[in-house]
Design an enzyme around this catalytic site. Structure first.
Site, PDB file in Angstrom:
ATOM      1  N   ASP A  59       0.836  -1.201   0.000  1.00  0.00           N
ATOM      2  CA  ASP A  59       0.000   0.000   0.000  1.00  0.00           C
ATOM      3  C   ASP A  59       0.870   1.249   0.000  1.00  0.00           C
ATOM      4  OD1 ASP A  59       0.895  -0.132   2.593  1.00  0.00           O
ATOM      5  OD2 ASP A  59      -1.088  -0.020   3.531  1.00  0.00           O
ATOM      6  N   SER A  60       2.191   1.064   0.137  1.00  0.00           N
ATOM      7  CA  SER A  60       3.135   2.178  -0.053  1.00  0.00           C
ATOM      8  C   SER A  60       2.974   2.760  -1.456  1.00  0.00           C
ATOM      9  CB  SER A  60       4.572   1.712   0.174  1.00  0.00           C
ATOM     10  OG  SER A  60       4.834   0.545  -0.593  1.00  0.00           O
ATOM     11  N   ASP A  98      -1.150  -6.296  -0.767  1.00  0.00           N
ATOM     12  CA  ASP A  98      -1.296  -5.680   0.557  1.00  0.00           C
ATOM     13  C   ASP A  98      -2.747  -5.229   0.757  1.00  0.00           C
ATOM     14  OD1 ASP A  98      -0.113  -4.922   2.900  1.00  0.00           O
ATOM     15  OD2 ASP A  98       0.948  -3.177   2.069  1.00  0.00           O
ATOM     16  N   LYS A 128      -1.204  -9.661   2.373  1.00  0.00           N
ATOM     17  CA  LYS A 128      -0.570  -9.233   3.622  1.00  0.00           C
ATOM     18  C   LYS A 128      -1.524  -8.304   4.354  1.00  0.00           C
ATOM     19  CE  LYS A 128       2.856  -5.964   3.844  1.00  0.00           C
ATOM     20  NZ  LYS A 128       2.259  -4.997   4.780  1.00  0.00           N
ATOM     21  N   GLU A 130      -1.754  -5.805   8.179  1.00  0.00           N
ATOM     22  CA  GLU A 130      -0.924  -5.182   9.208  1.00  0.00           C
ATOM     23  C   GLU A 130      -1.463  -5.427  10.605  1.00  0.00           C
ATOM     24  OE1 GLU A 130      -0.152  -1.014   8.632  1.00  0.00           O
ATOM     25  OE2 GLU A 130       0.807  -1.340   6.683  1.00  0.00           O
ATOM     26  N   GLU A 197       8.832  -4.526  10.793  1.00  0.00           N
ATOM     27  CA  GLU A 197       9.213  -3.193  10.294  1.00  0.00           C
ATOM     28  C   GLU A 197       9.662  -2.285  11.439  1.00  0.00           C
ATOM     29  OE1 GLU A 197       6.586  -1.252   7.508  1.00  0.00           O
ATOM     30  OE2 GLU A 197       7.707   0.637   7.644  1.00  0.00           O
TER      31      GLU A 197
HETATM   32  O1  KIV Z   1       3.465  -1.209   1.793  1.00  0.00           O
HETATM   33  C1  KIV Z   1       4.641  -1.604   1.854  1.00  0.00           C
HETATM   34  O2  KIV Z   1       5.488  -1.274   1.019  1.00  0.00           O
HETATM   35  C2  KIV Z   1       5.001  -2.484   2.964  1.00  0.00           C
HETATM   36  C3  KIV Z   1       6.454  -2.843   3.097  1.00  0.00           C
HETATM   37  C4  KIV Z   1       7.183  -1.717   3.709  1.00  0.00           C
HETATM   38  C5  KIV Z   1       6.641  -4.099   3.864  1.00  0.00           C
HETATM   39  O3  KIV Z   1       4.174  -2.858   3.730  1.00  0.00           O
END
Ligand code: KIV
Length: 308
Positions: A59-60, A98, A128, A130, A197
Protein backbone atom coordinates in the site's frame (compact mmCIF):
# COMPACT_ATOMS: atom_id res chain seq x y z
CA UNK A 1 2.39 3.21 -25.99
CA UNK A 2 4.93 2.92 -28.76
CA UNK A 3 6.02 -0.70 -28.45
CA UNK A 4 4.39 -4.06 -27.85
CA UNK A 5 4.78 -5.37 -24.27
CA UNK A 6 7.43 -8.08 -24.15
CA UNK A 7 7.39 -11.32 -22.21
CA UNK A 8 9.28 -10.54 -18.95
CA UNK A 9 12.99 -11.30 -18.99
CA UNK A 10 13.94 -14.10 -16.64
CA UNK A 11 17.32 -14.49 -14.95
CA UNK A 12 17.37 -18.13 -16.08
CA UNK A 13 14.72 -19.93 -18.09
CA UNK A 14 14.94 -22.77 -15.57
CA UNK A 15 13.89 -20.62 -12.61
CA UNK A 16 10.79 -22.11 -11.02
CA UNK A 17 7.99 -20.07 -9.46
CA UNK A 18 8.76 -19.39 -5.80
CA UNK A 19 6.36 -21.43 -3.65
CA UNK A 20 5.55 -21.35 0.07
CA UNK A 21 7.49 -24.61 0.66
CA UNK A 22 10.47 -23.06 -1.15
CA UNK A 23 10.37 -20.05 1.21
CA UNK A 24 10.23 -22.38 4.21
CA UNK A 25 13.18 -24.29 2.77
CA UNK A 26 15.14 -21.07 2.28
CA UNK A 27 14.62 -20.27 5.96
CA UNK A 28 15.73 -23.76 6.96
CA UNK A 29 18.86 -23.54 4.79
CA UNK A 30 19.65 -19.99 5.88
CA UNK A 31 19.32 -18.64 2.32
CA UNK A 32 18.38 -14.95 2.53
CA UNK A 33 14.94 -14.16 1.08
CA UNK A 34 14.76 -11.08 -1.14
CA UNK A 35 11.51 -9.14 -1.37
CA UNK A 36 10.77 -5.84 -3.13
CA UNK A 37 7.62 -3.88 -3.72
CA UNK A 38 6.31 -3.23 -7.24
CA UNK A 39 3.26 -1.33 -8.43
CA UNK A 40 3.07 -1.66 -12.21
CA UNK A 41 4.07 -3.74 -15.23
CA UNK A 42 7.57 -2.33 -15.76
CA UNK A 43 8.55 -2.50 -12.07
CA UNK A 44 7.32 -6.11 -12.02
CA UNK A 45 9.47 -6.88 -15.07
CA UNK A 46 12.46 -5.36 -13.30
CA UNK A 47 11.82 -7.47 -10.18
CA UNK A 48 11.47 -10.57 -12.38
CA UNK A 49 14.68 -9.86 -14.27
CA UNK A 50 16.55 -9.18 -11.01
CA UNK A 51 15.49 -12.59 -9.68
CA UNK A 52 13.84 -11.55 -6.40
CA UNK A 53 11.90 -14.13 -4.40
CA UNK A 54 8.79 -12.19 -3.34
CA UNK A 55 7.10 -9.14 -4.83
CA UNK A 56 4.76 -7.16 -2.61
CA UNK A 57 2.22 -4.80 -4.14
CA UNK A 58 2.47 -2.65 -1.03
CA UNK A 59 0.00 0.00 0.00
CA UNK A 60 3.13 2.18 -0.05
CA UNK A 61 2.16 2.47 -3.72
CA UNK A 62 -0.55 4.84 -2.54
CA UNK A 63 2.29 7.24 -1.78
CA UNK A 64 4.98 6.32 -4.30
CA UNK A 65 2.83 6.05 -7.43
CA UNK A 66 -0.52 7.64 -6.53
CA UNK A 67 0.84 10.61 -4.59
CA UNK A 68 -1.22 10.30 -1.40
CA UNK A 69 0.40 11.77 1.73
CA UNK A 70 0.22 8.41 3.57
CA UNK A 71 -0.82 4.81 2.92
CA UNK A 72 -4.24 5.37 4.50
CA UNK A 73 -6.22 6.84 1.54
CA UNK A 74 -5.41 4.21 -1.09
CA UNK A 75 -8.57 2.29 -1.99
CA UNK A 76 -9.11 -1.42 -2.60
CA UNK A 77 -9.93 -0.81 -6.27
CA UNK A 78 -6.73 1.20 -6.72
CA UNK A 79 -4.69 -1.58 -5.08
CA UNK A 80 -6.35 -4.21 -7.29
CA UNK A 81 -5.50 -2.24 -10.41
CA UNK A 82 -1.84 -1.95 -9.37
CA UNK A 83 -1.67 -5.63 -8.40
CA UNK A 84 -3.18 -6.79 -11.71
CA UNK A 85 -0.58 -4.77 -13.63
CA UNK A 86 2.21 -6.32 -11.56
CA UNK A 87 0.81 -9.80 -12.20
CA UNK A 88 1.10 -9.22 -15.96
CA UNK A 89 4.82 -8.48 -15.63
CA UNK A 90 5.73 -11.29 -13.22
CA UNK A 91 6.34 -15.02 -13.62
CA UNK A 92 8.48 -16.48 -10.85
CA UNK A 93 8.43 -14.41 -7.63
CA UNK A 94 5.61 -15.04 -5.16
CA UNK A 95 3.13 -12.18 -5.59
CA UNK A 96 1.66 -10.72 -2.39
CA UNK A 97 -1.10 -8.09 -2.37
CA UNK A 98 -1.30 -5.68 0.56
CA UNK A 99 -4.79 -5.31 2.04
CA UNK A 100 -5.36 -1.55 2.26
CA UNK A 101 -6.63 0.31 5.31
CA UNK A 102 -10.40 -0.14 5.72
CA UNK A 103 -10.63 -3.26 3.58
CA UNK A 104 -10.28 -6.00 6.23
CA UNK A 105 -10.66 -4.67 9.78
CA UNK A 106 -14.47 -4.73 10.13
CA UNK A 107 -14.98 -8.49 10.22
CA UNK A 108 -13.45 -11.82 9.25
CA UNK A 109 -15.99 -11.97 6.40
CA UNK A 110 -14.81 -8.62 5.05
CA UNK A 111 -11.17 -9.77 5.28
CA UNK A 112 -11.90 -13.00 3.38
CA UNK A 113 -13.89 -11.17 0.68
CA UNK A 114 -11.08 -8.65 0.18
CA UNK A 115 -8.38 -11.33 0.09
CA UNK A 116 -10.42 -13.26 -2.47
CA UNK A 117 -10.56 -10.21 -4.73
CA UNK A 118 -6.74 -9.96 -4.68
CA UNK A 119 -6.52 -13.61 -5.75
CA UNK A 120 -9.40 -13.72 -8.26
CA UNK A 121 -9.20 -10.28 -9.85
CA UNK A 122 -5.49 -9.45 -9.58
CA UNK A 123 -3.94 -12.92 -9.67
CA UNK A 124 -2.07 -12.57 -6.37
CA UNK A 125 -0.63 -15.69 -4.74
CA UNK A 126 -1.04 -14.33 -1.21
CA UNK A 127 -2.06 -11.25 0.77
CA UNK A 128 -0.57 -9.23 3.62
CA UNK A 129 -2.27 -7.43 6.48
CA UNK A 130 -0.92 -5.18 9.21
CA UNK A 131 -0.88 -5.50 12.98
CA UNK A 132 -1.73 -7.85 15.82
CA UNK A 133 -4.93 -7.65 17.90
CA UNK A 134 -7.99 -8.12 15.70
CA UNK A 135 -5.75 -8.68 12.65
CA UNK A 136 -4.85 -12.07 14.16
CA UNK A 137 -8.44 -13.22 13.78
CA UNK A 138 -8.57 -11.77 10.24
CA UNK A 139 -5.34 -13.57 9.30
CA UNK A 140 -6.71 -16.83 10.70
CA UNK A 141 -9.94 -16.43 8.72
CA UNK A 142 -8.07 -15.70 5.47
CA UNK A 143 -5.72 -18.66 5.97
CA UNK A 144 -8.68 -20.95 6.70
CA UNK A 145 -10.30 -19.72 3.49
CA UNK A 146 -7.28 -21.13 1.67
CA UNK A 147 -5.45 -17.92 0.92
CA UNK A 148 -1.83 -17.65 2.11
CA UNK A 149 -1.43 -14.64 4.38
CA UNK A 150 1.59 -12.66 5.54
CA UNK A 151 1.60 -10.71 8.82
CA UNK A 152 3.27 -7.36 9.52
CA UNK A 153 4.34 -6.17 12.99
CA UNK A 154 6.39 -3.36 14.53
CA UNK A 155 5.78 -0.12 12.67
CA UNK A 156 2.47 -0.57 10.87
CA UNK A 157 2.00 2.55 8.73
CA UNK A 158 -1.81 2.18 8.39
CA UNK A 159 -2.11 2.81 12.15
CA UNK A 160 1.00 4.98 12.58
CA UNK A 161 -0.98 7.74 14.31
CA UNK A 162 -2.00 5.35 17.07
CA UNK A 163 1.64 4.24 17.39
CA UNK A 164 2.81 7.84 17.93
CA UNK A 165 3.93 8.49 14.34
CA UNK A 166 6.39 6.87 11.94
CA UNK A 167 8.78 5.74 14.68
CA UNK A 168 10.73 2.61 15.47
CA UNK A 169 8.73 0.22 17.65
CA UNK A 170 9.72 -2.21 20.40
CA UNK A 171 12.34 0.05 21.95
CA UNK A 172 11.36 -0.79 25.53
CA UNK A 173 11.04 -4.30 26.97
CA UNK A 174 7.30 -3.71 27.35
CA UNK A 175 6.83 -2.64 23.72
CA UNK A 176 9.16 -5.39 22.44
CA UNK A 177 6.97 -7.93 24.28
CA UNK A 178 3.97 -6.54 22.36
CA UNK A 179 5.80 -7.05 19.06
CA UNK A 180 6.76 -10.60 20.14
CA UNK A 181 3.19 -11.36 21.19
CA UNK A 182 1.78 -10.11 17.87
CA UNK A 183 4.32 -12.11 15.87
CA UNK A 184 3.65 -15.31 17.82
CA UNK A 185 -0.12 -14.87 17.51
CA UNK A 186 0.14 -14.29 13.74
CA UNK A 187 2.31 -17.37 13.32
CA UNK A 188 -0.20 -19.47 15.28
CA UNK A 189 -3.04 -17.95 13.23
CA UNK A 190 -1.50 -19.49 10.12
CA UNK A 191 0.60 -16.72 8.55
CA UNK A 192 3.20 -18.21 6.20
CA UNK A 193 5.57 -15.29 6.82
CA UNK A 194 5.77 -12.10 8.88
CA UNK A 195 7.24 -8.67 8.11
CA UNK A 196 9.13 -6.94 10.95
CA UNK A 197 9.21 -3.19 10.29
CA UNK A 198 11.35 -0.64 12.16
CA UNK A 199 12.29 -2.53 15.29
CA UNK A 200 15.73 -2.64 16.94
CA UNK A 201 18.10 -5.19 15.40
CA UNK A 202 18.71 -6.75 18.82
CA UNK A 203 14.97 -7.26 19.32
CA UNK A 204 14.71 -9.11 15.97
CA UNK A 205 17.74 -11.19 16.90
CA UNK A 206 16.12 -12.08 20.22
CA UNK A 207 12.79 -13.11 18.66
CA UNK A 208 14.08 -14.96 15.58
CA UNK A 209 14.95 -18.32 17.23
CA UNK A 210 11.33 -18.69 18.39
CA UNK A 211 9.64 -18.06 15.05
CA UNK A 212 9.16 -20.93 12.63
CA UNK A 213 7.91 -18.98 9.62
CA UNK A 214 10.21 -16.82 7.46
CA UNK A 215 10.52 -13.28 8.81
CA UNK A 216 11.22 -10.50 6.33
CA UNK A 217 12.74 -7.36 7.82
CA UNK A 218 12.62 -3.71 6.85
CA UNK A 219 14.56 -1.60 9.29
CA UNK A 220 14.78 -4.62 11.59
CA UNK A 221 18.48 -5.49 11.31
CA UNK A 222 20.29 -8.41 9.72
CA UNK A 223 18.94 -11.31 11.82
CA UNK A 224 15.69 -11.77 9.89
CA UNK A 225 15.35 -14.45 7.19
CA UNK A 226 15.03 -11.87 4.45
CA UNK A 227 14.90 -8.18 3.64
CA UNK A 228 12.37 -6.01 1.84
CA UNK A 229 12.72 -2.50 0.46
CA UNK A 230 10.28 -0.22 -1.32
CA UNK A 231 11.12 -0.18 -5.05
CA UNK A 232 11.02 3.61 -5.34
CA UNK A 233 13.26 4.05 -2.27
CA UNK A 234 15.91 1.56 -3.33
CA UNK A 235 16.12 2.91 -6.88
CA UNK A 236 15.88 6.58 -5.91
CA UNK A 237 12.69 7.25 -7.90
CA UNK A 238 10.59 8.70 -5.09
CA UNK A 239 11.17 12.30 -4.14
CA UNK A 240 9.49 12.15 -0.73
CA UNK A 241 11.15 11.52 2.63
CA UNK A 242 12.72 8.09 3.01
CA UNK A 243 13.30 6.37 6.36
CA UNK A 244 16.88 5.69 7.53
CA UNK A 245 16.68 2.01 6.64
CA UNK A 246 15.84 2.75 3.00
CA UNK A 247 19.27 2.29 1.43
CA UNK A 248 19.44 3.79 -2.06
CA UNK A 249 21.11 1.57 -4.67
CA UNK A 250 20.54 3.85 -7.67
CA UNK A 251 19.42 7.37 -8.49
CA UNK A 252 16.89 6.75 -11.23
CA UNK A 253 14.88 9.92 -10.64
CA UNK A 254 17.90 12.06 -11.53
CA UNK A 255 18.36 10.03 -14.72
CA UNK A 256 14.67 10.41 -15.58
CA UNK A 257 14.69 14.17 -15.09
CA UNK A 258 17.88 14.44 -17.18
CA UNK A 259 16.28 12.38 -19.96
CA UNK A 260 13.05 14.37 -20.09
CA UNK A 261 15.02 17.63 -19.91
CA UNK A 262 17.20 16.56 -22.86
CA UNK A 263 14.04 15.74 -24.87
CA UNK A 264 12.56 19.16 -24.04
CA UNK A 265 15.80 20.89 -25.03
CA UNK A 266 15.94 19.07 -28.37
CA UNK A 267 12.29 19.80 -29.19
CA UNK A 268 12.72 23.48 -28.32
CA UNK A 269 15.98 23.63 -30.26
CA UNK A 270 14.47 21.96 -33.38
CA UNK A 271 16.87 18.97 -33.08
CA UNK A 272 14.15 16.35 -32.54
CA UNK A 273 12.81 14.59 -34.49
CA UNK A 274 15.72 13.87 -36.87
CA UNK A 275 15.21 12.09 -40.25
CA UNK A 276 15.83 8.68 -38.65
CA UNK A 277 12.80 9.21 -36.40
CA UNK A 278 10.38 9.87 -39.28
CA UNK A 279 8.41 7.77 -41.81
CA UNK A 280 8.67 8.19 -45.60
CA UNK A 281 6.05 8.29 -48.38
CA UNK A 282 6.42 7.47 -52.05
CA UNK A 283 7.08 10.80 -53.93
CA UNK A 284 4.24 10.12 -56.42
CA UNK A 285 1.79 9.62 -53.59
CA UNK A 286 3.01 12.82 -51.96
CA UNK A 287 2.64 14.71 -55.26
CA UNK A 288 -0.94 13.48 -55.58
CA UNK A 289 -1.76 14.47 -52.02
CA UNK A 290 -0.44 17.97 -52.57
CA UNK A 291 -2.29 18.31 -55.85
CA UNK A 292 -5.55 17.31 -54.17
CA UNK A 293 -4.93 19.95 -51.52
CA UNK A 294 -4.45 22.61 -54.17
CA UNK A 295 -0.65 22.64 -54.09
CA UNK A 296 1.86 22.49 -51.23
CA UNK A 297 1.37 25.47 -48.96
CA UNK A 298 -0.74 27.36 -51.52
CA UNK A 299 -4.11 25.64 -51.44
CA UNK A 300 -7.14 27.86 -51.27
CA UNK A 301 -8.76 25.96 -48.44
CA UNK A 302 -6.12 23.23 -47.99
CA UNK A 303 -7.42 20.31 -45.95
CA UNK A 304 -10.77 22.03 -45.46
CA UNK A 305 -11.49 21.73 -49.20
CA UNK A 306 -11.66 17.96 -48.64
CA UNK A 307 -14.77 18.42 -46.52
CA UNK A 308 -16.86 20.08 -49.23
O1 KIV B 1 3.46 -1.21 1.79
C1 KIV B 1 4.64 -1.60 1.85
O2 KIV B 1 5.49 -1.27 1.02
C2 KIV B 1 5.00 -2.48 2.96
C3 KIV B 1 6.45 -2.84 3.10
C4 KIV B 1 7.18 -1.72 3.71
C5 KIV B 1 6.64 -4.10 3.86
O3 KIV B 1 4.17 -2.86 3.73
Amino acid sequence: MSTTPKVPETPGAERLPVSLPRLAEMKRLGEPIVMVTAYDYPSAQVAEAAGVDIVLVGDSGGMTVLGYPSTVPVSLDEMLMLAAAVRRGLRTPLLVGDLPFGSYEASDEQAIATAQRFVKEAGCDAVKLEGGGQSVSRAHAIARAGIPVMGHVGLTPQTATALGGYKAQGRTAERAVEVARDAAALELAGCFSIVFEAIPAAVSETLMPDLEVPVIGIGAGPATDGQVLVFHDLLGIYDGLSPRFAKRYANIRQEMVAGVRAFADEVRGGRFPAPEHTYSIDPDELGELRARLGGFGHGSGGVYDLLS
